[in-house]
Motif scaffolding. Structure first.
Motif: not given
Lengths: 159, 373
Positions: B233, B235-240, B242-243, B246, B263
């Motif tokens: 998490h 890793v995935t939280s910043p990705l979420a 950013a999604m 973006c 996306v």
């Protein structure tokens, strides 16, 4: 479509449409900014904002000072009053169980506070309860405990 | 009202009208709003269904804990909620069919919003988003096409339907929709608990028992082991986050719009699989149609046979293509050629990919292979 190339409106209508457009955008901006100061984040579009939990022991405090848990018999003329039936909403049902704080801890406890008032105001057959009180234990994103006492309005029926 | 073609849009840069006046004065295709109107009809019915069931059981919002939005106003009687629910469902059906759309769409909007504002209990972020969509559809003249109204006008001899109308509701909805992604993303970005993964991790740990209900063994055990790891998490939280940011920004630029839409579809699918968000996923994915350029059939596709032409026409819900049949196109690889709106011509596999990447049903699979052009 044949025409001159632009949409033609009367002057007042053109102004009205532009004013509406700008007003909606301003309102949206204000609501989003205001939501940071609102326990519910209404119209702030902050879903899944917390992973908080809470539980509460709710009691009826009677005119003689007794503190009676809400899962014990509750005076009424017809069907027995039941907290879970009265509130009818999973967010504030079964407060004795540790549960996820819907929309965040502050939002859930604000709803619990309002639910105490609502139940106190919608149990007319109960003539012994002065007010309802909830001893709440919350954990905000695993941190805590955050302990609070919430109390309903005083009830006319028990005075 | 008179109208003509939409002003040329800057294809790669910021997608916006040239002037503020153009938002209101330059007409364009409202087909995307018509598609959205059709999808929103079942969404509204599903949204209102639990309330409708309650009304059949004689239960209204007044029978349980409720919290008024506006305490200075008297509470609406139970009968008013019953009227809102049933009228809303009927209105949604009419709206979806495009039957008296100018009346049905605003009526549906008023009913859904009216029920929403009976009690703060009815608030959900996804329902607020649904109201945004309904307001925009109600304000647009989407009944011009894909509707019984359009069919009636055609049978009355008024002529073929013209899908061009004022676009300001579309621009308004674009701003509102992107602001929702940005508001959500930014609120998480500035929250260290969220951006650092604590919120998602704790959520996963406490709801791990639900994995077994959605994923078969032995994969369920492996999934639980994975999703309850703290580092996952982180890793995935910043990705979420950013999604979301973006998507909110990328939808406004020609260079990134297709990628942002893709996306966004992935984002909503992942939410649908991992959370209970009522009708939000379907409404939000349908709302992505508003990012299609508001002009229709401005790309020409030449195919070699009627069968392929029929398939493209049936799937081309946003009318991206003017489909023509020319047996001579059989000489082209894959029997297809596309004349793009910028004057360029695509052949063979590249042309086929372009077509598939603009059809809603095949977009999600094909778009990444099309290098987002």
């Amino acid at each position: 479509m044949e025409g001159t190339g632009t949409i033609v409106r009367t002057r007042w209508r053109a102004r009205l449409v532009r004013a509406f457009f700008v007003a909606v955008l301003l309102a949206q901006s204000v609501l989003i900014l205001r939501s940071y100061d609102d326990p519910h984040n209404f119209f702030g579009f902050q879903p899944f904002n917390e992973s908080s939990t809470w539980r509460a022991d709710i009691v009826r405090v009677t005119a003689d000072g007794s503190r009676i848990p809400i899962d014990e018999p509750w005076p009424s003329d017809g069907d027995r009053y039941d907290w879970n039936d009265l509130v009818g909403w999973r967010v504030v049902q079964h407060p004795e169980r540790t549960k996820h704080a819907y929309s965040g801890l502050d939002a859930s406890l604000d709803f619990l506070d309002e639910a105490l008032d609502w139940v106190a105001d919608h149990t007319p057959d109960d003539t012994e309860t002065r007010y309802l009180e909830a001893d709440v234990t919350g954990f905000r994103n695993t941190r805590g405990p955050d302990e609070r006492v919430l109390r309903s309005d005083e009830r006319e029926e028990a005075r | 009202m008179t109208a003509q073609d939409t002003a040329p849009l800057r294809r790669r840069g910021l997608i916006a009208p040239h002037t503020f006046e153009d938002v209101f004065d330059v007409p364009g295709s409202i087909r995307a709003m018509a598609v959205l109107r059709i999808v929103l009809a079942p969404v509204v019915v599903v949204h209102l269904w639990p309330f409708l069931v309650d009304t059949l059981d004689g239960v209204s919002y007044l029978d349980h804990f409720n919290e008024p939005w506006f305490t200075f106003l008297p509470q609406a009687p139970a009968g008013a909620q019953v009227a809102l629910i049933w009228t809303g469902v009927a209105g949604a059906v009419a709206m979806g069919l495009g039957w008296h759309t100018r009346l049905a769409a605003p009526l549906t909007t008023v009913c859904v919003a009216g029920n929403f504002f009976l009690s703060q209990r009815h608030f959900r972020h996804n329902r607020a988003f649904l109201i945004f969509l309904l307001v925009a559809v109600a304000l647009s003249d989407s009944g011009r096409i894909l509707s019984l109204d359009a069919r009636r006008r055609r049978s009355d001899g008024v002529g073929p339907p013209d899908d061009r109308a004022t676009l300001w509701p579309l621009w308004l909805l674009r701003i509102m929709a992107s602001s929702v992604y940005l508001a959500s993303g930014i609120s998480k970005l500035i929250d260290p608990d969220w951006a650092g993964g604590l919120v998602l991790w704790d959520r996963a740990v406490r709801h791990q028992h639900l994995v077994a209900t959605r994923v078969p063994e032995p994969i369920a055990g492996w999934v639980v082991d994975l999703v309850t790891q703290r580092w996952v998490h982180a890793v995935t939280s910043p990705l979420a986050v950013a999604m979301e940011v973006c998507i909110g920004v990328g939808l406004w630029f020609g260079r990134t719009r297709i990628a942002a839409v893709w996306v966004a579809v992935l984002f909503h699918l992942s939410i649908e699989l991992s959370a209970s968000v009522e009708v939000f996923s379907l409404a939000a994915v349908a709302a992505l149609a508003i990012w299609a350029t508001p002009s229709t059939r401005d790309r020409r596709v030449v195919v070699s046979d009627d069968a392929m032409a029929g398939r493209i026409r049936r799937l081309d819900w946003l009318a991206r293509f003017d489909v023509r049949v020319d047996p001579g196109a059989a000489a082209e690889p894959h029997g297809v050629e596309v004349h793009d709106r910028d004057g360029s011509t695509l052949h063979g596999r590249e042309a086929l990919q372009m077509v598939r990447s603009r059809l809603p049903l095949t977009f999600f699979i094909v778009a990444p292979r099309n290098r987002w052009r």
